[in-house]
Design an enzyme around this catalytic site. Sequence first.
Site, PDB file in Angstrom:
ATOM      1  N   GLU A 171      96.543  49.197  37.363  1.00 22.70           N
ATOM      2  CA  GLU A 171      96.467  50.262  36.507  1.00 22.70           C
ATOM      3  C   GLU A 171      95.010  50.654  35.974  1.00 22.70           C
ATOM      4  OE1 GLU A 171      99.974  50.239  33.766  1.00 22.70           O
ATOM      5  OE2 GLU A 171      99.834  48.077  34.344  1.00 22.70           O
TER       6      GLU A 171
ATOM      7  N   SER B 276     103.303  50.318  34.977  1.00 18.20           N
ATOM      8  CA  SER B 276     103.372  51.555  35.644  1.00 18.20           C
ATOM      9  C   SER B 276     104.085  51.812  36.679  1.00 18.20           C
ATOM     10  CB  SER B 276     101.760  51.823  35.945  1.00 18.20           C
ATOM     11  OG  SER B 276     101.253  52.167  34.877  1.00 18.20           O
TER      12      SER B 276
ATOM     13  N   TYR C  76     102.011  59.734  35.014  1.00 17.65           N
ATOM     14  CA  TYR C  76     100.839  60.367  34.960  1.00 17.65           C
ATOM     15  C   TYR C  76     100.230  61.807  35.418  1.00 17.65           C
ATOM     16  CZ  TYR C  76     100.826  55.470  33.821  1.00 17.65           C
ATOM     17  OH  TYR C  76     101.067  54.069  33.483  1.00 17.65           O
TER      18      TYR C  76
ATOM     19  N   ARG D 266     104.785  48.917  22.560  1.00 17.06           N
ATOM     20  CA  ARG D 266     105.722  49.734  22.705  1.00 17.06           C
ATOM     21  C   ARG D 266     106.807  49.316  23.462  1.00 17.06           C
ATOM     22  NH1 ARG D 266     104.311  53.164  27.064  1.00 17.06           N
ATOM     23  NH2 ARG D 266     105.976  52.454  27.952  1.00 17.06           N
TER      24      ARG D 266
ATOM     25  N   ASP E 179     110.566  49.709  25.563  1.00 14.82           N
ATOM     26  CA  ASP E 179     111.328  50.529  26.507  1.00 14.82           C
ATOM     27  C   ASP E 179     112.622  50.178  26.491  1.00 14.82           C
ATOM     28  OD1 ASP E 179     108.658  51.732  26.955  1.00 14.82           O
ATOM     29  OD2 ASP E 179     108.410  50.634  28.713  1.00 14.82           O
TER      30      ASP E 179
ATOM     31  N   GLU F 199     111.560  46.021  28.334  1.00 18.38           N
ATOM     32  CA  GLU F 199     110.520  45.140  28.392  1.00 18.38           C
ATOM     33  C   GLU F 199     109.671  45.818  27.141  1.00 18.38           C
ATOM     34  OE1 GLU F 199     107.168  46.151  30.689  1.00 18.38           O
ATOM     35  OE2 GLU F 199     107.704  48.461  30.290  1.00 18.38           O
TER      36      GLU F 199
ATOM     37  N   ASN G 229     105.476  46.497  26.064  1.00 17.95           N
ATOM     38  CA  ASN G 229     104.287  46.627  26.521  1.00 17.95           C
ATOM     39  C   ASN G 229     103.019  46.212  25.351  1.00 17.95           C
ATOM     40  OD1 ASN G 229     104.744  48.286  29.083  1.00 17.95           O
ATOM     41  ND2 ASN G 229     105.930  49.187  27.409  1.00 17.95           N
TER      42      ASN G 229
ATOM     43  N   GLY H 101      99.965  52.885  27.075  1.00 21.79           N
ATOM     44  CA  GLY H 101      98.803  53.861  27.797  1.00 21.79           C
ATOM     45  C   GLY H 101      98.366  54.650  26.273  1.00 21.79           C
TER      46      GLY H 101
HETATM   47  N1  LIG Z   1     117.474  47.971  34.788  1.00 20.94           N
HETATM   48  C1  LIG Z   1     116.982  49.470  34.870  1.00 20.94           C
HETATM   49  N2  LIG Z   1     117.942  50.265  34.929  1.00 20.94           N
HETATM   50  C2  LIG Z   1     117.324  51.549  35.162  1.00 20.94           C
HETATM   51  N3  LIG Z   1     116.343  51.892  35.084  1.00 20.94           N
HETATM   52  C3  LIG Z   1     115.149  51.007  35.270  1.00 20.94           C
HETATM   53  C4  LIG Z   1     115.655  49.520  35.090  1.00 20.94           C
HETATM   54  N4  LIG Z   1     114.483  48.979  35.013  1.00 20.94           N
HETATM   55  C5  LIG Z   1     113.401  49.910  35.059  1.00 20.94           C
HETATM   56  N5  LIG Z   1     113.737  51.036  35.207  1.00 20.94           N
HETATM   57  C6  LIG Z   1     112.984  52.423  35.414  1.00 20.94           C
HETATM   58  O1  LIG Z   1     111.876  51.901  36.108  1.00 20.94           O
HETATM   59  C7  LIG Z   1     110.927  52.301  34.983  1.00 20.94           C
HETATM   60  C8  LIG Z   1     109.676  51.110  34.995  1.00 20.94           C
HETATM   61  O2  LIG Z   1     110.445  49.913  34.432  1.00 20.94           O
HETATM   62  P1  LIG Z   1     109.636  48.866  33.684  1.00 20.94           P
HETATM   63  O3  LIG Z   1     109.496  49.608  32.059  1.00 20.94           O
HETATM   64  O4  LIG Z   1     110.584  47.705  33.538  1.00 20.94           O
HETATM   65  O5  LIG Z   1     108.587  48.511  34.277  1.00 20.94           O
HETATM   66  P2  LIG Z   1     106.869  48.630  34.191  1.00 20.94           P
HETATM   67  O6  LIG Z   1     106.220  48.796  35.296  1.00 20.94           O
HETATM   68  O7  LIG Z   1     106.178  47.507  33.387  1.00 20.94           O
HETATM   69  O8  LIG Z   1     106.712  49.738  33.066  1.00 20.94           O
HETATM   70  P3  LIG Z   1     105.295  50.369  32.135  1.00 20.94           P
HETATM   71  O9  LIG Z   1     104.783  51.262  32.700  1.00 20.94           O
HETATM   72  O10 LIG Z   1     106.102  50.813  30.817  1.00 20.94           O
HETATM   73  O11 LIG Z   1     104.599  49.152  31.796  1.00 20.94           O
HETATM   74  C9  LIG Z   1     111.644  52.291  33.869  1.00 20.94           C
HETATM   75  O12 LIG Z   1     110.901  53.190  32.723  1.00 20.94           O
HETATM   76  C10 LIG Z   1     112.940  52.966  34.387  1.00 20.94           C
HETATM   77  O13 LIG Z   1     112.744  54.302  34.312  1.00 20.94           O
HETATM   78 MG   LIG Z   2     108.151  50.175  30.941  1.00 25.89          MG
END
Ligand SMILES: Nc1ncnc2c1ncn2[C@@H]1O[C@H](COP(=O)(O)OP(=O)(O)OP(=O)(O)O)[C@@H](O)[C@H]1O
Ligand SMILES: [Mg+2]
Length: 333
Positions: free
Chosen positions: A13, A174, A240, A279, A281, A294, A296, A300
């Site tokens: 990132e 991300s 992004y 934040r 999600d 999760e 964060n 961002g």
């Molecule tokens: N169990 C799930 N069911 C449906 N979609 C999911 C699921 N897990 C993740 N996603 C999709 O993938 C995206 C990224 O997942 P997640 O938030 O777990 O990971 P991240 O890479 O840590 O994200 P961030 O950029 O918020 O740190 C989510 O915003 C969602 O669109």
């Molecule tokens: Mg996320």
Amino acid sequence: MKIAVLLGGMSEERDVSIASAAQIIPALRNLGHQVFAVDTATGRLNSAQERQLLSGAVAVAPPSDTEIARVRGGALALSPTAFDFRDADVVFLALHGGAGEDGRIQAVLDLAGMAYTGSNHIASAAAMDKELSKRLFRSVGVPTPDWLMAPSTGDAVSVALGWPVVVKPNKQGSTVGLSVVHEAGRLQDAIEEALRFDDEVMLERFIPGREFTVGVLEGVPLPPGEIIAPGEVFDYESKYQTGGAREMFPADIPAAESALIGDYALRAHGVLKLGVYSRVDFRRDNTGAFWCLEANSLPGMTATSLLPQAAKAAGIDFSELLDRICRGAQKKA
Ligand SMILES: Nc1ncnc2c1ncn2[C@@H]1O[C@H](COP(=O)(O)OP(=O)(O)OP(=O)(O)O)[C@@H](O)[C@H]1O
Ligand SMILES: [Mg+2]
């Protein structure tokens, strides 16, 4: 105040962090602070280096392995003295992912006795670890989708989670290394892909439906936002690139649902012991149930990122948000 903005670093990132810093730095200067930039991979930047680094945009994909290896190859070990920011009153963490978000840099700053923004090292580490976070969410009644950890098999997924299944690195952001797998035959490849980014891989029940996010600031949930991504998931490109996803603040949901996810977000934030802001999600399935994915600890931070949009919906503009985050760092110290 004299503020050192830490940016860049060596995680996938890196570019996202540079984009956050490119907006945080001028906004803090407009507030009258004396600001300087420090790339945690290369050290304190002079104004020419700062201009050059901060003028780029986020590419459609995360930096390649070769690019990350190049940055890592030249990297120094972060230390406030070696990096020449011992004189800052506050360290603003414009970092995302890796050592900047998982508690390691926070621990270094604690040892150096410096005031920094965001959450402490233990909360940061807990929030970065999705499995640990999910166990904690359940302990305070925040629903989170069922999961398994790799190694696993198609049969285990069929029994415990069903298809499709989301395969993701346990500690990443991300959407890097994440895939949605629709059939057992593709499972091992997806696990291999996620293993490129973390030695732990999570297989999580896929939640169809809508996506929401809730910012938390100073112990208060901000108005929820809805994200409408063009594809199955909110991926790196739609996060992004301009026009990548539609983001609506406040989300168009009934007040009772806003209150419910606001409460879930506060509980998730609290059980992870997160600091001044975070934040959280969510997905909302077709029965109307919300599932926390999760939290964060360093979301961002461009003016149009999700948390600043949530703050704006609550009447807090970007400058005031940054100001409150800096004050929170001083108070904590
Ligand atoms: N169990 C799930 N069911 C449906 N979609 C999911 C699921 N897990 C993740 N996603 C999709 O993938 C995206 C990224 O997942 P997640 O938030 O777990 O990971 P991240 O890479 O840590 O994200 P961030 O950029 O918020 O740190 C989510 O915003 C969602 O669109
Ligand atoms: Mg996320």
